[in-house]
Motif scaffolding. Structure first.
Motif, PDB file in Angstrom:
ATOM      1  N   ARG A   6       0.828  -1.209   0.000  1.00 61.80           N
ATOM      2  CA  ARG A   6       0.000   0.000   0.000  1.00 61.80           C
ATOM      3  C   ARG A   6       0.866   1.264   0.000  1.00 61.80           C
ATOM      4  NH1 ARG A   6      -5.193  -1.090   0.342  1.00 61.80           N
ATOM      5  NH2 ARG A   6      -5.928  -3.054   1.307  1.00 61.80           N
ATOM      6  N   ALA A   7       1.963   1.245   0.736  1.00 57.93           N
ATOM      7  CA  ALA A   7       2.841   2.412   0.795  1.00 57.93           C
ATOM      8  C   ALA A   7       3.449   2.711  -0.576  1.00 57.93           C
ATOM      9  CB  ALA A   7       3.949   2.183   1.828  1.00 57.93           C
ATOM     10  N   PHE A   8       3.904   1.675  -1.267  1.00 61.46           N
ATOM     11  CA  PHE A   8       4.466   1.880  -2.606  1.00 61.46           C
ATOM     12  C   PHE A   8       3.383   2.331  -3.581  1.00 61.46           C
ATOM     13  CE2 PHE A   8       8.138  -0.093  -0.893  1.00 61.46           C
ATOM     14  CZ  PHE A   8       9.181   0.057  -1.787  1.00 61.46           C
ATOM     15  N   LEU A   9       2.192   1.758  -3.453  1.00 61.46           N
ATOM     16  CA  LEU A   9       1.082   2.140  -4.326  1.00 61.46           C
ATOM     17  C   LEU A   9       0.737   3.612  -4.124  1.00 61.46           C
ATOM     18  CD1 LEU A   9      -0.792   0.694  -6.393  1.00 61.46           C
ATOM     19  CD2 LEU A   9      -2.435   0.426  -4.520  1.00 61.46           C
ATOM     20  N   ASP A  10       0.697   4.047  -2.877  1.00 61.53           N
ATOM     21  CA  ASP A  10       0.397   5.447  -2.580  1.00 61.53           C
ATOM     22  C   ASP A  10       1.475   6.380  -3.110  1.00 61.53           C
ATOM     23  OD1 ASP A  10      -1.926   4.679  -1.327  1.00 61.53           O
ATOM     24  OD2 ASP A  10      -1.105   4.818   0.718  1.00 61.53           O
ATOM     25  N   ASP A  11       2.668   5.846  -3.304  1.00 64.86           N
ATOM     26  CA  ASP A  11       3.773   6.650  -3.838  1.00 64.86           C
ATOM     27  C   ASP A  11       3.852   6.545  -5.363  1.00 64.86           C
ATOM     28  OD1 ASP A  11       5.963   8.400  -2.975  1.00 64.86           O
ATOM     29  OD2 ASP A  11       7.291   6.880  -3.833  1.00 64.86           O
ATOM     30  N   ASP A  12       2.784   6.022  -5.962  1.00 63.98           N
ATOM     31  CA  ASP A  12       2.633   5.958  -7.426  1.00 63.98           C
ATOM     32  C   ASP A  12       3.568   4.962  -8.112  1.00 63.98           C
ATOM     33  OD1 ASP A  12       0.567   7.885  -7.433  1.00 63.98           O
ATOM     34  OD2 ASP A  12       2.039   9.511  -7.417  1.00 63.98           O
ATOM     35  N   TRP A  13       3.932   3.913  -7.403  1.00 68.27           N
ATOM     36  CA  TRP A  13       4.665   2.822  -8.030  1.00 68.27           C
ATOM     37  C   TRP A  13       3.675   1.843  -8.664  1.00 68.27           C
ATOM     38  CZ3 TRP A  13      10.031   1.067  -7.012  1.00 68.27           C
ATOM     39  CH2 TRP A  13      10.806   2.027  -6.354  1.00 68.27           C
ATOM     40  N   THR A  14       4.147   1.107  -9.653  1.00 66.87           N
ATOM     41  CA  THR A  14       3.434  -0.087 -10.107  1.00 66.87           C
ATOM     42  C   THR A  14       3.870  -1.215  -9.183  1.00 66.87           C
ATOM     43  OG1 THR A  14       3.370   0.646 -12.404  1.00 66.87           O
ATOM     44  CG2 THR A  14       3.058  -1.704 -11.989  1.00 66.87           C
ATOM     45  N   VAL A  15       2.913  -1.773  -8.449  1.00 69.14           N
ATOM     46  CA  VAL A  15       3.245  -2.725  -7.390  1.00 69.14           C
ATOM     47  C   VAL A  15       2.772  -4.124  -7.756  1.00 69.14           C
ATOM     48  CG1 VAL A  15       2.872  -3.347  -4.973  1.00 69.14           C
ATOM     49  CG2 VAL A  15       3.110  -0.931  -5.630  1.00 69.14           C
ATOM     50  N   TYR A  16       3.691  -5.073  -7.701  1.00 71.87           N
ATOM     51  CA  TYR A  16       3.355  -6.486  -7.815  1.00 71.87           C
ATOM     52  C   TYR A  16       3.412  -7.071  -6.413  1.00 71.87           C
ATOM     53  CZ  TYR A  16       3.427  -6.549 -12.898  1.00 71.87           C
ATOM     54  OH  TYR A  16       3.128  -6.333 -14.222  1.00 71.87           O
ATOM     55  N   ALA A  17       2.244  -7.300  -5.842  1.00 69.75           N
ATOM     56  CA  ALA A  17       2.128  -7.849  -4.496  1.00 69.75           C
ATOM     57  C   ALA A  17       1.938  -9.361  -4.602  1.00 69.75           C
ATOM     58  CB  ALA A  17       0.944  -7.219  -3.762  1.00 69.75           C
ATOM     59  N   THR A  18       2.742 -10.114  -3.877  1.00 69.99           N
ATOM     60  CA  THR A  18       2.701 -11.572  -3.999  1.00 69.99           C
ATOM     61  C   THR A  18       2.518 -12.227  -2.636  1.00 69.99           C
ATOM     62  OG1 THR A  18       5.098 -11.949  -3.738  1.00 69.99           O
ATOM     63  CG2 THR A  18       4.293 -11.399  -5.951  1.00 69.99           C
ATOM     64  N   ALA A  19       1.994 -13.439  -2.668  1.00 65.48           N
ATOM     65  CA  ALA A  19       1.817 -14.255  -1.466  1.00 65.48           C
ATOM     66  C   ALA A  19       1.617 -15.692  -1.906  1.00 65.48           C
ATOM     67  CB  ALA A  19       0.622 -13.771  -0.643  1.00 65.48           C
ATOM     68  N   ARG A  20       1.725 -16.614  -0.964  1.00 65.52           N
ATOM     69  CA  ARG A  20       1.542 -18.025  -1.309  1.00 65.52           C
ATOM     70  C   ARG A  20       0.120 -18.307  -1.774  1.00 65.52           C
ATOM     71  NH1 ARG A  20       3.242 -21.559   3.624  1.00 65.52           N
ATOM     72  NH2 ARG A  20       2.165 -19.858   4.704  1.00 65.52           N
ATOM     73  N   ASP A  21      -0.858 -17.591  -1.228  1.00 65.69           N
ATOM     74  CA  ASP A  21      -2.257 -17.781  -1.600  1.00 65.69           C
ATOM     75  C   ASP A  21      -2.777 -16.484  -2.206  1.00 65.69           C
ATOM     76  OD1 ASP A  21      -4.934 -18.299  -1.865  1.00 65.69           O
ATOM     77  OD2 ASP A  21      -5.230 -19.042   0.177  1.00 65.69           O
ATOM     78  N   ALA A  22      -3.046 -16.497  -3.500  1.00 68.19           N
ATOM     79  CA  ALA A  22      -3.503 -15.292  -4.193  1.00 68.19           C
ATOM     80  C   ALA A  22      -4.826 -14.774  -3.645  1.00 68.19           C
ATOM     81  CB  ALA A  22      -3.637 -15.576  -5.688  1.00 68.19           C
TER      82      ALA A  22
END
Length: 273
Positions: free
Chosen positions: A20-36
């Motif tokens: 969320r912090a990177f998204l708020d800073d206008d980055w394109t964010v690829y957020a990953t986890a073991r369970d989508a």
């Protein structure tokens, strides 16, 4: 063009807050986890999401290739995925120790190896490894977890100097206890150990999850760690290490005490318990 970040371990806690912090800073964010399925709300907020188990080499390569194929760039890797294996060294099985290193050390190593060729070719990039104060000072009952974080710190220290000539940075973020699900999972792992009768005081301390997260007065919020991760990612000339929170900074100062003084403190704690 927006910068792109790949963040692991985003199902909760630090990873979710960092996305969320990177998204708020206008980055394109690829957020990953073991369970989508754990990433649905992040996707709705604007993150790109992907299933990623950091212990799976093929999945690591596939996710990195997908990011590069879709964006043509990867500016920052945040290695956040991890968990804590607590317990006395004697009681932690070799299999449990291996699993701890598989996630906390080999996982970040897989990701770093996957992204570095691209970053070196571009002549820029930043790797932020989320470590812990346990990566600088080890305490009773934390041997396995601390060993994994010590290893991550060593890898990052070497990497920082290896990749600097290529324009790539490698930074460590070192929080203390965090208000997240970390302590609950750590206690779950602790309960699975074959307990001997020799370390009752150690178990008594670690059975209280509030000491290391949740409602602990020394715990910091995940968003505090996330802001530090973002700072480490965007600062032109970052420091090698970023402790997060007063407890983390105080704990790191304890490294400078003589070993005998620290051992005496642990002995007194043992007697109190």
């Amino acid at each position: 063009m927006a910068k792109t970040a790949l963040i692991t371990g985003c199902s909760s806690g630090i990873g979710r807050a960092t996305a969320r912090a990177f998204l708020d800073d206008d980055w394109t964010v690829y957020a990953t986890a073991r369970d989508a399925a754990d990433l649905v709300d992040l996707a709705e907020s604007g993150c790109e999401t992907a299933e990623l188990d950091v212990t799976d080499e093929e999945q690591v390569r596939a996710v990195v290739d997908a990011v590069l194929g879709e964006q043509g760039r990867l500016d920052c890797l945040v290695n956040n995925a991890g968990y804590g294996q607590f317990g006395p060294v004697e009681d932690v099985t070799t299999d449990a120790l291996h699993r701890q290193f598989e996630v906390n050390v080999y996982g970040p190593h897989r990701l770093m190896r996957a992204v570095l060729p691209h970053m070196r070719e571009r002549g820029e990039g930043r790797i932020v490894n989320v470590s812990s104060v346990a990566g600088r000072i080890s305490t009773p009952g934390m041997g396995a977890y601390a060993a994994s974080k010590f290893a991550l710190e060593a890898l990052t220290d070497a990497l920082r100097n290896e990749v600097a000539p290529h324009g790539v940075g490698a930074v460590l973020v070192e929080p203390g206890p965090v208000e997240s699900g970390f302590a609950r999972r750590a206690n779950g792992e602790l309960e699975e150990l074959p307990r001997s009768d020799a370390y009752e005081t150690v178990y008594r301390l670690y059975d209280d999850s509030e000491v290391f997260g949740g409602g602990s007065p020394i715990a910091v919020r995940p968003d505090q760690v996330a802001r530090t991760v973002l700072e480490a990612a965007v600062t032109p000339d970052p420091r090698a290490r970023y402790p997060v929170g007063g407890f983390a900074e105080l704990s790191l100062k304890a490294r400078y005490l003589p070993d005998g003084a620290r051992d005496t403190a642990f002995s007194l704690l043992n007697r109190l318990l």
